[in-house]
Design an enzyme around this catalytic site. Structure first.
Site, PDB file in Angstrom:
ATOM      1  N   GLU A  45      32.689  33.405  31.455  1.00 34.73           N
ATOM      2  CA  GLU A  45      33.688  33.446  30.375  1.00 34.73           C
ATOM      3  C   GLU A  45      33.649  32.186  29.535  1.00 34.73           C
ATOM      4  OE1 GLU A  45      37.731  34.302  31.552  1.00 34.73           O
ATOM      5  OE2 GLU A  45      38.491  33.741  29.560  1.00 34.73           O
TER       6      GLU A  45
ATOM      7  N   ASP B  38      40.172  38.781  43.313  1.00 35.29           N
ATOM      8  CA  ASP B  38      40.056  37.578  44.145  1.00 35.29           C
ATOM      9  C   ASP B  38      39.607  37.963  45.554  1.00 35.29           C
ATOM     10  OD1 ASP B  38      41.158  36.307  41.931  1.00 35.29           O
ATOM     11  OD2 ASP B  38      43.180  36.182  42.773  1.00 35.29           O
TER      12      ASP B  38
ATOM     13  N   ASP C  48      34.541  30.725  34.890  1.00 41.93           N
ATOM     14  CA  ASP C  48      35.195  30.280  33.656  1.00 41.93           C
ATOM     15  C   ASP C  48      34.574  28.943  33.262  1.00 41.93           C
ATOM     16  OD1 ASP C  48      37.313  32.295  33.460  1.00 41.93           O
ATOM     17  OD2 ASP C  48      38.119  31.363  35.259  1.00 41.93           O
TER      18      ASP C  48
ATOM     19  N   LYS D 233      35.562  29.880  27.229  1.00 46.50           N
ATOM     20  CA  LYS D 233      36.983  29.587  27.019  1.00 46.50           C
ATOM     21  C   LYS D 233      37.145  28.728  25.766  1.00 46.50           C
ATOM     22  CE  LYS D 233      39.114  30.896  31.029  1.00 46.50           C
ATOM     23  NZ  LYS D 233      40.167  31.904  31.013  1.00 46.50           N
TER      24      LYS D 233
ATOM     25  N   GLU E  13      32.301  35.540  39.072  1.00 47.23           N
ATOM     26  CA  GLU E  13      32.903  35.241  37.774  1.00 47.23           C
ATOM     27  C   GLU E  13      33.087  33.743  37.614  1.00 47.23           C
ATOM     28  OE1 GLU E  13      36.402  35.102  34.768  1.00 47.23           O
ATOM     29  OE2 GLU E  13      36.542  34.531  36.872  1.00 47.23           O
TER      30      GLU E  13
ATOM     31  N   HIS F  68      36.299  37.234  41.319  1.00 47.99           N
ATOM     32  CA  HIS F  68      37.022  36.478  40.299  1.00 47.99           C
ATOM     33  C   HIS F  68      37.172  35.006  40.710  1.00 47.99           C
ATOM     34  CE1 HIS F  68      40.980  35.549  38.154  1.00 47.99           C
ATOM     35  NE2 HIS F  68      40.153  35.880  37.172  1.00 47.99           N
ATOM     36  N   ARG F  69      36.527  34.137  39.969  1.00 45.05           N
ATOM     37  CA  ARG F  69      36.486  32.700  40.303  1.00 45.05           C
ATOM     38  C   ARG F  69      35.852  32.502  41.690  1.00 45.05           C
ATOM     39  NH1 ARG F  69      42.722  31.135  38.289  1.00 45.05           N
ATOM     40  NH2 ARG F  69      42.756  32.679  36.612  1.00 45.05           N
TER      41      ARG F  69
ATOM     42  N   HIS G  56      38.933  27.053  35.585  1.00 45.75           N
ATOM     43  CA  HIS G  56      39.735  27.992  34.793  1.00 45.75           C
ATOM     44  C   HIS G  56      40.604  27.278  33.765  1.00 45.75           C
ATOM     45  CE1 HIS G  56      43.299  30.358  33.761  1.00 45.75           C
ATOM     46  NE2 HIS G  56      42.432  31.344  33.679  1.00 45.75           N
TER      47      HIS G  56
HETATM   48  O1  G3P Z   1      37.782  37.018  33.089  1.00 45.15           O
HETATM   49  C1  G3P Z   1      38.657  37.981  33.583  1.00 45.15           C
HETATM   50  C2  G3P Z   1      39.902  37.234  33.884  1.00 45.15           C
HETATM   51  O2  G3P Z   1      39.479  36.119  34.615  1.00 45.15           O
HETATM   52  C3  G3P Z   1      40.593  36.776  32.630  1.00 45.15           C
HETATM   53  O3  G3P Z   1      41.670  36.006  32.918  1.00 45.15           O
HETATM   54  O4  G3P Z   1      42.813  33.879  32.835  1.00 45.15           O
HETATM   55  O5  G3P Z   1      41.736  34.618  34.960  1.00 45.15           O
HETATM   56  O6  G3P Z   1      40.323  33.859  33.068  1.00 45.15           O
HETATM   57  P1  G3P Z   1      41.622  34.521  33.470  1.00 45.15           P
HETATM   58 CA    CA Z   2      38.089  34.439  33.678  1.00 49.50          CA
END
Ligand code: G3P
Ligand code: CA
Length: 301
Positions: free
Chosen positions: A158, A287, A78, A160, A76, A49-50, A91
């Site tokens: 993602e 994470d 954003d 956004k 991942e 995640h990120r 993000h």
């Molecule tokens: O993309 C999964 C999760 O990352 C969604 O929440 O706010 O961290 O982008 P956020």
């Molecule tokens: Ca995300």
């Protein structure tokens, strides 16, 4: 057809989207269902995640490299877009939290954004994890990420704020084509595109029906109401990404019963990872891909 699906999906997701918008940023089987993931059938996917953002400054090349080194199946990303319409990895819509600058990404030319330091905040916030090389890291463009990693990893991207960024989907697909991530690679799931915004996913589905899509949902419908929501989503997506705090075992089983993947976010403790696995998730965002890798190894035994 598209308008009808969009209206229905928007209605069933409306509550969840409003709730997501209220979460602070820091915490914050139609055609597509035929797409396959690169992971073999039944493999549980580990999504960094990120990047490995529990260990390195989120959405930097260093964070993605660490995620891959920690054996994540996907990194991942954003997306935000600069004033000169360049896709960058961040993000928040504003640069304040993760750089030494202030204001919105949308108000920065890429050249200006590149002058910001996207790593020192991490060293200051997490001194126990700080590294000198994190200071001065730049905000990467999506193109730089594709150039750096090519087809050596998988990307979970993602979209956004489509209202703030008209044209984001087209730009993303153009870059994916340039780096050979569509066609057979698209079908095989080298890239999964995720969004809280069904209109963004439906647009991508219309332009490139082979690309696997995942509908993010902050507050999914539970119980009997889940079925209607999942049937709508199944028309364009291969899975859902719900907030782990707002689901339970029954929901996971219901999603699986609809033939959809389920990748909850953001699962960071060993205990929560074990719970998610015991409920039958098909992967998760974390994470800490190293911790999830360890938990999965024990789970298999
Ligand atoms: O993309 C999964 C999760 O990352 C969604 O929440 O706010 O961290 O982008 P956020
Ligand atoms: Ca995300």
């Amino acid at each position: 057809m598209k308008q009808q699906v969009l209206r229905m999906v928007m209605a069933v997701l409306a509550v969840g989207m409003v709730m997501h918008a209220m979460i602070p940023a820091a915490n914050a089987a139609g055609g597509s269902a035929q797409a396959k993931l690169p992971a073999p059938e039944g493999k549980i996917v580990n999504v960094a995640h990120r990047g490995a953002s529990g260990h390195a400054p989120e959405h930097t090349i260093a964070s993605y490299e660490l995620g891959i080194a920690m054996k994540a199946d996907y990194i991942e990303i954003d997306l935000q877009m600069t004033k000169d319409d360049v896709l960058v990895a961040m993000h928040d819509q504003a640069v304040n939290r993760t750089t030494n600058g202030s204001g919105y990404v949308r108000d920065y030319m890429l050249e200006e954004l590149k002058k910001l330091d996207a790593g020192s905040w991490f060293n200051a916030s997490f001194p126990e994890k700080a590294k000198p090389e994190y200071a001065g890291l730049q905000v990467p463009t999506l193109e730089e990420i594709f150039q750096r990693f090519g087809r050596s990893t998988n990307y979970y991207i993602e979209t956004k704020s489509p209202a703030a960024y008209p044209g984001m989907e087209e730009k993303l697909l153009e870059l994916m084509e340039k780096y050979h991530l569509t066609g057979e690679n698209g079908r095989s799931g080298k890239v999964i595109i995720q969004s809280f915004h069904p209109e963004s996913l439906l647009k991508i589905h219309e332009l490139q029906p082979d690309i696997p899509l995942v509908q993010l949902i902050s507050r999914p419908e539970l119980g009997k109401k889940a079925n209607e929501q999942l049937e709508q989503i199944k028309q364009y997506a291969i899975g859902v990404g719900p907030n782990f705090s707002n689901i339970n075992k029954e929901y996971v089983q219901t999603v699986r019963g609809h033939g959809l993947l389920i990748h909850p976010y953001t699962v960071n403790t060993e205990e929560a990872m074990k719970t998610a696995l015991s409920w039958g998730v098909t992967g998760l965002f974390t994470d800490y891909p190293d911790v999830f890798h360890k938990v999965m190894k024990k789970h298999k035994r």
